[in-house]
Design a protein around this motif. Structure first.
Motif, PDB file in Angstrom:
ATOM      1  N   TYR A  82      16.041 -30.125 -89.507  1.00 19.90           N
ATOM      2  CA  TYR A  82      14.829 -30.369 -88.726  1.00 19.90           C
ATOM      3  C   TYR A  82      14.641 -31.837 -88.335  1.00 19.90           C
ATOM      4  O   TYR A  82      14.295 -32.128 -87.179  1.00 19.90           O
ATOM      5  CB  TYR A  82      13.586 -29.828 -89.438  1.00 19.90           C
ATOM      6  N   LYS A  86      14.006 -32.866 -84.410  1.00 17.19           N
ATOM      7  CA  LYS A  86      12.580 -33.148 -84.228  1.00 17.19           C
ATOM      8  C   LYS A  86      12.298 -33.959 -82.967  1.00 17.19           C
ATOM      9  O   LYS A  86      11.406 -33.631 -82.185  1.00 17.19           O
ATOM     10  CB  LYS A  86      12.049 -33.881 -85.460  1.00 17.19           C
ATOM     11  N   GLU A  90       9.976 -32.846 -79.620  1.00 20.72           N
ATOM     12  CA  GLU A  90       8.763 -33.573 -79.252  1.00 20.72           C
ATOM     13  C   GLU A  90       8.755 -34.043 -77.798  1.00 20.72           C
ATOM     14  O   GLU A  90       7.713 -34.383 -77.270  1.00 20.72           O
ATOM     15  CB  GLU A  90       8.538 -34.732 -80.217  1.00 20.72           C
ATOM     16  N   LYS A 101       7.621 -25.832 -83.197  1.00 24.17           N
ATOM     17  CA  LYS A 101       7.761 -26.280 -84.589  1.00 24.17           C
ATOM     18  C   LYS A 101       7.287 -25.208 -85.563  1.00 24.17           C
ATOM     19  O   LYS A 101       7.934 -24.941 -86.583  1.00 24.17           O
ATOM     20  CB  LYS A 101       6.974 -27.571 -84.819  1.00 24.17           C
ATOM     21  N   CYS A 105       9.436 -23.277 -88.306  1.00 29.35           N
ATOM     22  CA  CYS A 105       8.983 -23.300 -89.700  1.00 29.35           C
ATOM     23  C   CYS A 105       8.900 -21.890 -90.281  1.00 29.35           C
ATOM     24  O   CYS A 105       9.475 -21.603 -91.323  1.00 29.35           O
ATOM     25  CB  CYS A 105       7.631 -23.989 -89.784  1.00 29.35           C
ATOM     26  N   THR A 149       5.161 -32.480 -93.762  1.00 26.84           N
ATOM     27  CA  THR A 149       6.507 -33.042 -93.684  1.00 26.84           C
ATOM     28  C   THR A 149       6.777 -33.589 -92.286  1.00 26.84           C
ATOM     29  O   THR A 149       7.338 -34.674 -92.134  1.00 26.84           O
ATOM     30  CB  THR A 149       7.559 -31.972 -94.047  1.00 26.84           C
ATOM     31  N   ASP A 150       6.349 -32.853 -91.263  1.00 25.04           N
ATOM     32  CA  ASP A 150       6.527 -33.297 -89.885  1.00 25.04           C
ATOM     33  C   ASP A 150       5.803 -34.626 -89.652  1.00 25.04           C
ATOM     34  O   ASP A 150       6.359 -35.549 -89.039  1.00 25.04           O
ATOM     35  CB  ASP A 150       6.006 -32.220 -88.928  1.00 25.04           C
ATOM     36  N   SER A 154       7.495 -38.316 -88.838  1.00 21.04           N
ATOM     37  CA  SER A 154       7.104 -39.141 -87.685  1.00 21.04           C
ATOM     38  C   SER A 154       6.796 -40.571 -88.118  1.00 21.04           C
ATOM     39  O   SER A 154       7.258 -41.538 -87.501  1.00 21.04           O
ATOM     40  CB  SER A 154       5.880 -38.541 -86.991  1.00 21.04           C
TER      41      SER A 154
END
Length: 173
Positions: A82, A86, A90, A101, A105, A149-150, A154
């Motif tokens: 991921y 990511k 985005e 996302k 997940c 976590t995302d 970031s």
């Protein structure tokens, strides 16, 4: 040779983080996330193809040597790849990215629990203790964990780009 050395360092640190699940089994989700965080560095310094190579190596080694197969599965189905994809997600726009996302997940967590139950023989008797609300609570908690976590990814990605990248780049280039 610099890329190979750097990839080896990231791989070995990731495997070491995954191996710590043997010592600290209550970190079955945290340590795969920590190993996945290193993919930010790999992706930034080496690119997506090298990052997927590192992810593959850590995945295979984790499956072979870890006693905690749940941690290995969690790394393989979500936390390892991921961070690599990511950034691409985005670029699709905020709303579409969030929907994608959450699909990733939930698909990953369903696959991981299916593997854990069917392949590794988890009986599911523990679910009986908490009643009919166990599965919905697991889904909600999994989504919260993933979104947290995302967010952390970031923040750490920006921190890496702004403060650390210039130092790492000098060492391995």
């Amino acid at each position: 040779t610099g890329k190979t050395a750097f990839g080896g360092v990231i791989t070995s640190i990731s495997v070491a983080a995954m191996f710590l699940t043997t010592i600290f089994p209550f970190f079955s989700y945290v340590l795969p996330i920590c190993a996945g965080i290193l993919m930010i560095v790999a992706n930034e310094e080496l690119g997506m193809s090298w990052s997927f190579g590192i992810y593959s190596a850590v995945s295979v080694i984790s499956l072979l040597i870890l006693a905690d197969k749940e941690a290995a599965i969690m790394y393989i189905v979500i936390f390892g790849y991921y961070p690599i994809i990511k950034g691409k997600i985005e670029h699709l726009g905020k709303v579409f990215a969030l929907i994608l996302k959450l699909i990733i997940c939930n698909t990953a967590f369903v696959i991981s629990y299916y593997i854990i139950i069917k392949i590794f023989g988890f009986s599911g008797e523990e679910f009986d203790e908490f009643g009919k609300y166990t599965i919905p609570m697991l889904i909600i908690l999994s989504n919260i964990l993933f979104l947290l976590t995302d967010f952390i990814l970031s923040v750490l990605s920006e921190l890496y780009k702004k403060r650390i990248k210039k130092h790492i780049g000098r060492i391995f280039k």
